[in-house]
Design an enzyme around this catalytic site. Sequence first.
Site, PDB file in Angstrom:
ATOM      1  N   LYS A 180       0.791  -1.231   0.000  1.00  0.00           N
ATOM      2  CA  LYS A 180       0.000   0.000   0.000  1.00  0.00           C
ATOM      3  C   LYS A 180       0.832   1.294   0.000  1.00  0.00           C
ATOM      4  O   LYS A 180       0.393   2.306  -0.527  1.00  0.00           O
ATOM      5  CB  LYS A 180      -0.940   0.018   1.206  1.00  0.00           C
ATOM      6  CG  LYS A 180      -2.066  -1.013   1.097  1.00  0.00           C
ATOM      7  CD  LYS A 180      -3.025  -0.900   2.275  1.00  0.00           C
ATOM      8  CE  LYS A 180      -4.138  -1.918   2.147  1.00  0.00           C
ATOM      9  NZ  LYS A 180      -5.147  -1.798   3.212  1.00  0.00           N
ATOM     10  N   ASN A 230      -4.820   1.869  -1.682  1.00  0.00           N
ATOM     11  CA  ASN A 230      -5.310   0.485  -1.802  1.00  0.00           C
ATOM     12  C   ASN A 230      -6.068   0.261  -3.099  1.00  0.00           C
ATOM     13  O   ASN A 230      -6.507  -0.845  -3.387  1.00  0.00           O
ATOM     14  CB  ASN A 230      -6.184   0.088  -0.599  1.00  0.00           C
ATOM     15  CG  ASN A 230      -7.563   0.712  -0.687  1.00  0.00           C
ATOM     16  OD1 ASN A 230      -7.714   1.787  -1.258  1.00  0.00           O
ATOM     17  ND2 ASN A 230      -8.537   0.045  -0.141  1.00  0.00           N
ATOM     18  N   GLY A 238      -6.190   1.387  17.719  1.00  0.00           N
ATOM     19  CA  GLY A 238      -5.256   1.014  16.664  1.00  0.00           C
ATOM     20  C   GLY A 238      -4.722   2.242  15.935  1.00  0.00           C
ATOM     21  O   GLY A 238      -5.341   3.319  15.955  1.00  0.00           O
ATOM     22  N   ALA A 239      -3.539   2.067  15.318  1.00  0.00           N
ATOM     23  CA  ALA A 239      -2.928   3.171  14.566  1.00  0.00           C
ATOM     24  C   ALA A 239      -2.216   2.636  13.329  1.00  0.00           C
ATOM     25  O   ALA A 239      -1.302   3.258  12.804  1.00  0.00           O
ATOM     26  CB  ALA A 239      -1.951   3.927  15.462  1.00  0.00           C
ATOM     27  N   GLY A 289      -2.580   0.676   9.311  1.00  0.00           N
ATOM     28  CA  GLY A 289      -3.084   1.148   8.018  1.00  0.00           C
ATOM     29  C   GLY A 289      -4.582   1.415   8.033  1.00  0.00           C
ATOM     30  O   GLY A 289      -5.030   2.467   7.554  1.00  0.00           O
ATOM     31  N   ALA A 290      -5.353   0.485   8.597  1.00  0.00           N
ATOM     32  CA  ALA A 290      -6.815   0.651   8.594  1.00  0.00           C
ATOM     33  C   ALA A 290      -7.198   1.851   9.458  1.00  0.00           C
ATOM     34  O   ALA A 290      -8.034   2.678   9.063  1.00  0.00           O
ATOM     35  CB  ALA A 290      -7.486  -0.618   9.116  1.00  0.00           C
ATOM     36  N   THR A 339      -7.948  -2.513  15.075  1.00  0.00           N
ATOM     37  CA  THR A 339      -6.804  -3.420  15.249  1.00  0.00           C
ATOM     38  C   THR A 339      -7.174  -4.756  14.604  1.00  0.00           C
ATOM     39  O   THR A 339      -8.303  -4.956  14.165  1.00  0.00           O
ATOM     40  CB  THR A 339      -6.498  -3.674  16.741  1.00  0.00           C
ATOM     41  OG1 THR A 339      -7.509  -4.536  17.280  1.00  0.00           O
ATOM     42  CG2 THR A 339      -6.447  -2.392  17.545  1.00  0.00           C
ATOM     43  N   GLY A 380     -17.439  -5.210   9.976  1.00  0.00           N
ATOM     44  CA  GLY A 380     -16.414  -4.936   8.964  1.00  0.00           C
ATOM     45  C   GLY A 380     -16.803  -5.356   7.549  1.00  0.00           C
ATOM     46  O   GLY A 380     -16.124  -4.992   6.588  1.00  0.00           O
TER      47      GLY A 380
HETATM   48  P1  NDP Z   1      -1.597  -3.076  10.753  1.00  0.00           P
HETATM   49  O1  NDP Z   1      -0.666  -4.202  10.961  1.00  0.00           O
HETATM   50  O2  NDP Z   1      -1.178  -1.905   9.941  1.00  0.00           O
HETATM   51  O3  NDP Z   1      -2.031  -2.497  12.206  1.00  0.00           O
HETATM   52  C1  NDP Z   1      -2.457  -3.361  13.232  1.00  0.00           C
HETATM   53  C2  NDP Z   1      -2.938  -2.532  14.417  1.00  0.00           C
HETATM   54  O4  NDP Z   1      -3.467  -3.434  15.391  1.00  0.00           O
HETATM   55  C3  NDP Z   1      -1.839  -1.740  15.121  1.00  0.00           C
HETATM   56  O5  NDP Z   1      -2.369  -0.544  15.620  1.00  0.00           O
HETATM   57  C4  NDP Z   1      -1.437  -2.686  16.273  1.00  0.00           C
HETATM   58  O6  NDP Z   1      -0.917  -2.004  17.385  1.00  0.00           O
HETATM   59  C5  NDP Z   1      -2.797  -3.229  16.638  1.00  0.00           C
HETATM   60  N1  NDP Z   1      -2.741  -4.496  17.347  1.00  0.00           N
HETATM   61  C6  NDP Z   1      -2.501  -5.734  16.838  1.00  0.00           C
HETATM   62  N2  NDP Z   1      -2.549  -6.666  17.812  1.00  0.00           N
HETATM   63  C7  NDP Z   1      -2.835  -6.003  18.963  1.00  0.00           C
HETATM   64  C8  NDP Z   1      -3.022  -6.397  20.320  1.00  0.00           C
HETATM   65  N3  NDP Z   1      -2.949  -7.676  20.693  1.00  0.00           N
HETATM   66  N4  NDP Z   1      -3.315  -5.444  21.246  1.00  0.00           N
HETATM   67  C9  NDP Z   1      -3.418  -4.139  20.880  1.00  0.00           C
HETATM   68  N5  NDP Z   1      -3.244  -3.694  19.608  1.00  0.00           N
HETATM   69  C10 NDP Z   1      -2.959  -4.626  18.671  1.00  0.00           C
HETATM   70  O7  NDP Z   1      -2.931  -3.723  10.170  1.00  0.00           O
HETATM   71  P2  NDP Z   1      -4.118  -2.981   9.376  1.00  0.00           P
HETATM   72  O8  NDP Z   1      -4.387  -1.690  10.023  1.00  0.00           O
HETATM   73  O9  NDP Z   1      -3.855  -3.004   7.934  1.00  0.00           O
HETATM   74  O10 NDP Z   1      -5.322  -4.001   9.610  1.00  0.00           O
HETATM   75  C11 NDP Z   1      -5.958  -4.098  10.873  1.00  0.00           C
HETATM   76  C12 NDP Z   1      -7.211  -4.951  10.705  1.00  0.00           C
HETATM   77  O11 NDP Z   1      -8.129  -4.297   9.842  1.00  0.00           O
HETATM   78  C13 NDP Z   1      -6.941  -6.335  10.073  1.00  0.00           C
HETATM   79  O12 NDP Z   1      -7.681  -7.293  10.793  1.00  0.00           O
HETATM   80  C14 NDP Z   1      -7.511  -6.199   8.669  1.00  0.00           C
HETATM   81  O13 NDP Z   1      -8.006  -7.413   8.177  1.00  0.00           O
HETATM   82  C15 NDP Z   1      -8.654  -5.217   8.911  1.00  0.00           C
HETATM   83  N6  NDP Z   1      -9.038  -4.493   7.710  1.00  0.00           N
HETATM   84  C16 NDP Z   1     -10.356  -4.532   7.340  1.00  0.00           C
HETATM   85  C17 NDP Z   1     -10.767  -3.864   6.231  1.00  0.00           C
HETATM   86  C18 NDP Z   1     -12.210  -3.951   5.825  1.00  0.00           C
HETATM   87  O14 NDP Z   1     -12.513  -3.582   4.698  1.00  0.00           O
HETATM   88  N7  NDP Z   1     -13.112  -4.388   6.700  1.00  0.00           N
HETATM   89  C19 NDP Z   1      -9.841  -3.085   5.401  1.00  0.00           C
HETATM   90  C20 NDP Z   1      -8.480  -3.046   5.907  1.00  0.00           C
HETATM   91  C21 NDP Z   1      -8.111  -3.751   7.014  1.00  0.00           C
HETATM   92  P3  NDP Z   1       0.650  -1.623  17.513  1.00  0.00           P
HETATM   93  O15 NDP Z   1       0.883  -0.460  16.582  1.00  0.00           O
HETATM   94  O16 NDP Z   1       0.787  -1.242  18.939  1.00  0.00           O
HETATM   95  O17 NDP Z   1       1.422  -2.852  17.129  1.00  0.00           O
END
Ligand code: NDP
Length: 279
Positions: free
Chosen positions: A69, A90, A128-129, A131-132, A195, A246
């Site tokens: 992305k 995307n 969360g912070a 991509g999404a 997240t 979602g």
């Molecule tokens: P990223 O890897 O970019 O970000 C993941 C985020 O989740 C980070 O903020 C991370 O925190 C946090 N996280 C993961 N595990 C934990 C935990 N155990 N406790 C606390 N925070 C946690 O992923 P994306 O943002 O791309 O995707 C996130 C979700 O969104 C995925 O499940 C994806 O499938 C979904 N999604 C859904 C879409 C839709 O159309 N419905 C479109 C795009 C994504 P940290 O920074 O602290 O590691």
Amino acid sequence: MNFLSKITGSFSTPSAGNPTVAMVEAAYKHHGLDFRYLNCEVLPKDLAAAVMGARAMNWVGFNCSLPHKVEVIQYLDGLGESAAMMGAVNCVVLRDGKYIGENTDGKGFLQSLKAVVSPSGKNVALLGAGGAARAIAVELALENTSKITIINRDQKRGESLVDLLNSKTKCKAEFKLWDGKYEVPSDIDILVNATSIGMAPDLTAQININVDSIRPALVVADVIVNPPMTNLLKDAQSKGCKIVDGLGMVINQAVLGIKYWTGEVVDPEVMRKKLLEVL
Ligand code: NDP
């Protein structure tokens, strides 16, 4: 059938499968659109060549999933407003012979949220912070959300999103380090999980949040597609909250992508039905 200028698709890394293919192709078929949507597994080292290949074959556009992305931007000819702000693409669209990068993640979310509540003037807590979360936060800010609180474990990532919102939009943003059970403050109107917690196969994963702080007046949204009914949404529903899953986000994104590529507005119900069938 002439596929040469009617190809769309997705550049993703090898994965267990891409449900978007079945969903988009179902819409093409239902509406008699003479297009195809192909999933191509592209390794990061091959991304430049893949974009050149798409150009050579006159693809009308393609989606990019992680980790492409951000990297894809250097191979494109321009960016839409929110994609430029987020620094992530995307959905690539061929416009006047140029590949323009858009971001439909946040737009798809916003559309499903707005079916339940308008974020304008509201306070949002965003878990969360990544991509999404970035995509959702930028679109919420552009939609006149009053305040966005970013709650994240990784401080640097969370603060970088807050800085982006405060410097490039009129929305007020603040950061809250996620280092214990999150208590949803009483001034929050909308709670969003952006997240990956709750995503299959780990169906037992619980978000670190005090369920007692979820009030019935909150609207609770989740980005997780599979399963659509996450533990967070179950908890919120049992408290009497309005919920947003979602599935709507991913379906609305596809509707937007197809509109960009073909000019046609397709029926989201056709895609929802197919998605539920393949998940
Ligand atoms: P990223 O890897 O970019 O970000 C993941 C985020 O989740 C980070 O903020 C991370 O925190 C946090 N996280 C993961 N595990 C934990 C935990 N155990 N406790 C606390 N925070 C946690 O992923 P994306 O943002 O791309 O995707 C996130 C979700 O969104 C995925 O499940 C994806 O499938 C979904 N999604 C859904 C879409 C839709 O159309 N419905 C479109 C795009 C994504 P940290 O920074 O602290 O590691």
